[in-house]
Scaffold this motif. Structure first.
Motif, PDB file in Angstrom:
ATOM      1  N   PRO A 286       0.816  -1.224   0.000  1.00 61.98           N
ATOM      2  CA  PRO A 286       0.000   0.000   0.000  1.00 61.98           C
ATOM      3  C   PRO A 286       0.853   1.279   0.000  1.00 61.98           C
ATOM      4  O   PRO A 286       0.310   2.378  -0.019  1.00 61.98           O
ATOM      5  N   TYR A 287       2.188   1.139   0.024  1.00 59.12           N
ATOM      6  CA  TYR A 287       3.047   2.321   0.197  1.00 59.12           C
ATOM      7  C   TYR A 287       3.102   3.206  -1.040  1.00 59.12           C
ATOM      8  O   TYR A 287       3.135   2.721  -2.168  1.00 59.12           O
ATOM      9  N   ARG A 288       3.095   4.514  -0.770  1.00 60.10           N
ATOM     10  CA  ARG A 288       3.358   5.513  -1.793  1.00 60.10           C
ATOM     11  C   ARG A 288       4.813   5.938  -1.681  1.00 60.10           C
ATOM     12  O   ARG A 288       5.351   6.046  -0.577  1.00 60.10           O
ATOM     13  N   ALA A 289       5.428   6.208  -2.812  1.00 53.34           N
ATOM     14  CA  ALA A 289       6.771   6.783  -2.796  1.00 53.34           C
ATOM     15  C   ALA A 289       6.700   8.152  -2.121  1.00 53.34           C
ATOM     16  O   ALA A 289       5.708   8.881  -2.279  1.00 53.34           O
ATOM     17  N   SER A 290       7.758   8.508  -1.381  1.00 51.09           N
ATOM     18  CA  SER A 290       7.803   9.799  -0.669  1.00 51.09           C
ATOM     19  C   SER A 290       7.530  10.932  -1.645  1.00 51.09           C
ATOM     20  O   SER A 290       8.121  10.964  -2.737  1.00 51.09           O
ATOM     21  N   HIS A 291       6.691  11.875  -1.218  1.00 50.91           N
ATOM     22  CA  HIS A 291       6.334  12.952  -2.156  1.00 50.91           C
ATOM     23  C   HIS A 291       5.844  14.184  -1.421  1.00 50.91           C
ATOM     24  O   HIS A 291       5.462  14.114  -0.245  1.00 50.91           O
ATOM     25  N   LEU A 292       5.830  15.272  -2.167  1.00 52.67           N
ATOM     26  CA  LEU A 292       5.295  16.553  -1.690  1.00 52.67           C
ATOM     27  C   LEU A 292       4.296  17.020  -2.751  1.00 52.67           C
ATOM     28  O   LEU A 292       4.633  17.091  -3.931  1.00 52.67           O
TER      29      LEU A 292
ATOM     30  N   THR B 121       7.088   1.059  -7.333  1.00 53.56           N
ATOM     31  CA  THR B 121       5.888   0.305  -6.932  1.00 53.56           C
ATOM     32  C   THR B 121       4.852   1.200  -6.259  1.00 53.56           C
ATOM     33  O   THR B 121       4.013   0.709  -5.508  1.00 53.56           O
ATOM     34  N   ASP B 122       4.930   2.502  -6.509  1.00 52.67           N
ATOM     35  CA  ASP B 122       3.969   3.435  -5.908  1.00 52.67           C
ATOM     36  C   ASP B 122       2.552   2.858  -6.060  1.00 52.67           C
ATOM     37  O   ASP B 122       2.135   2.508  -7.170  1.00 52.67           O
TER      38      ASP B 122
ATOM     39  N   GLY C 293       1.476   6.933  -9.340  1.00 53.68           N
ATOM     40  CA  GLY C 293       1.599   8.379  -9.514  1.00 53.68           C
ATOM     41  C   GLY C 293       2.964   8.854  -9.979  1.00 53.68           C
ATOM     42  O   GLY C 293       3.109  10.012 -10.370  1.00 53.68           O
ATOM     43  N   VAL C 294       3.974   7.975  -9.953  1.00 55.39           N
ATOM     44  CA  VAL C 294       5.343   8.453 -10.214  1.00 55.39           C
ATOM     45  C   VAL C 294       5.591   8.653 -11.706  1.00 55.39           C
ATOM     46  O   VAL C 294       5.288   7.781 -12.513  1.00 55.39           O
ATOM     47  N   LYS C 295       6.108   9.823 -12.058  1.00 56.15           N
ATOM     48  CA  LYS C 295       6.575  10.088 -13.433  1.00 56.15           C
ATOM     49  C   LYS C 295       8.043  10.456 -13.292  1.00 56.15           C
ATOM     50  O   LYS C 295       8.403  11.231 -12.385  1.00 56.15           O
ATOM     51  N   GLU C 296       8.846   9.971 -14.208  1.00 59.97           N
ATOM     52  CA  GLU C 296      10.290  10.202 -14.100  1.00 59.97           C
ATOM     53  C   GLU C 296      10.621  11.685 -13.983  1.00 59.97           C
ATOM     54  O   GLU C 296      11.506  12.084 -13.220  1.00 59.97           O
TER      55      GLU C 296
END
Ligand code: BEZ
Ligand code: FE
Length: 298
Positions: free
Chosen positions: A220-226, A252-253, A257-260
């Motif tokens: 269920p983890y999201r990559a760290s983000h702001l 594995t967000d 949501g992750v875009k390079e």
């Protein structure tokens, strides 16, 4: 992907299934609004295609109905499990992609998430959104520009993030505000503020969507983000995040949501290193730059 070929069905079976699908599609022929008719007919086509392709059993359909019922039951004004389901199925990101300008020069959009609050406090440039939240201070700065490089002055920049326990202020009892604010870009289109170095955290996973992820061995983890939401006259609103380069969950967000282009280098400084605004900080701190390019309103 295993696929039972419906073409291999006995003719009579195939024709009956096809007839039902066509009947349901035709039932929407009289819808007065063209777009509504198109959406519903296409939806029926794809849903019937799914049922026919996977040879859905009645038991499997009952399980799906029970699951959706639970998603409905847990949903409140604060807990939107249907959006969470859309997020973990990648539908939210696909919809964002379909509706975003595909220009390499403008900043990419990503998911909104459930933790935005519309009346976050106003801070001055260089102000602190982390106040009261636990975590390592992070100096965030950058510019807001149009696609031709024109600085965008007075852009409204909303920022929000979790603390280093992975909790947003609105997830805690007590009604405190931390980790969120809004500010405006200056005449050169520049902005700067103190936040917290983002850390990974799980999406709410104590409901049916969390169970689904567990069942299929997904984190269920999201990559760290702001989070950022940027609005300015004559430009398309932008909802996005920045992510931390090197974060273990980038690939594995849980909500895709992750875009390079949104993965940024956070430079880490030991305690005592002078800060860009001459602050004395007794702990380590980090800094990141995020230059934002807004799309013009077409
Ligand atoms: C978040 O970024 O906080 C978030 C996004 C989508 C679903 C849940 C949480
Ligand atoms: Fe978030």
């Amino acid at each position: 992907m295993p696929n039972k070929d419906t073409e291999a069905l006995p003719d009579l079976q195939f024709e009956r299934e096809q007839l039902l699908e066509e009947q349901v599609i035709a039932s929407f022929d009289g819808a007065p609004d063209d777009r509504t008719r198109y959406l519903l007919q296409s939806l029926v086509h794809h849903l019937h295609g799914f049922v026919r392709e996977v040879r859905l059993t009645s038991r499997e359909w009952d399980t799906a109905i029970m699951f959706l019922t639970e998603v409905g039951h847990i949903t409140t004004d604060w807990r939107q499990e249907f959006i969470l389901l859309s997020d973990v199925l990648g539908i939210s990101m696909q919809t964002i992609g379909v509706n975003s300008p595909s220009s390499a020069s403008t900043t990419e959009a990503t998911v909104f998430g459930p933790f935005f609050v519309s009346d976050a406090p106003l801070i001055e440039l260089g102000g602190d959104i982390g106040e009261g939240g636990k975590g390592e201070p992070c100096w965030v700065s950058g510019s807001v520009r149009g696609p031709d490089g024109t600085p965008v002055r007075n852009a409204r920049i909303e920022v929000w993030e979790a603390d280093d326990d992975g909790m947003y202020d609105v997830q805690r009892d007590g009604g405190q505000t931390y980790g969120r604010a809004h500010l405006f870009s200056d005449d050169a289109g520049e902005y700067r503020f103190w936040g917290l170095t983002p850390t990974p955290y799980p999406i709410p996973h104590d409901g049916p969507v969390g169970r689904l992820l567990e069942m299929v061995d997904r984190s269920p983890y999201r990559a760290s983000h702001l989070h950022f939401m940027v609005t300015a006259e004559d430009y398309r609103p932008l909802v996005t995040h920045i992510f931390v380069d090197g974060d273990p969950y980038l690939a594995t967000d849980s909500v895709f949501g992750v875009k390079e282009s949104l993965v940024k280098t956070f430079v880490h400084h030991p305690a005592g290193t002078p800060t860009p605004d001459g602050r004395e900080i007794p702990t380590s701190w980090s800094e990141v730059r995020f230059d934002i390019v807004l799309a013009s309103l077409a």
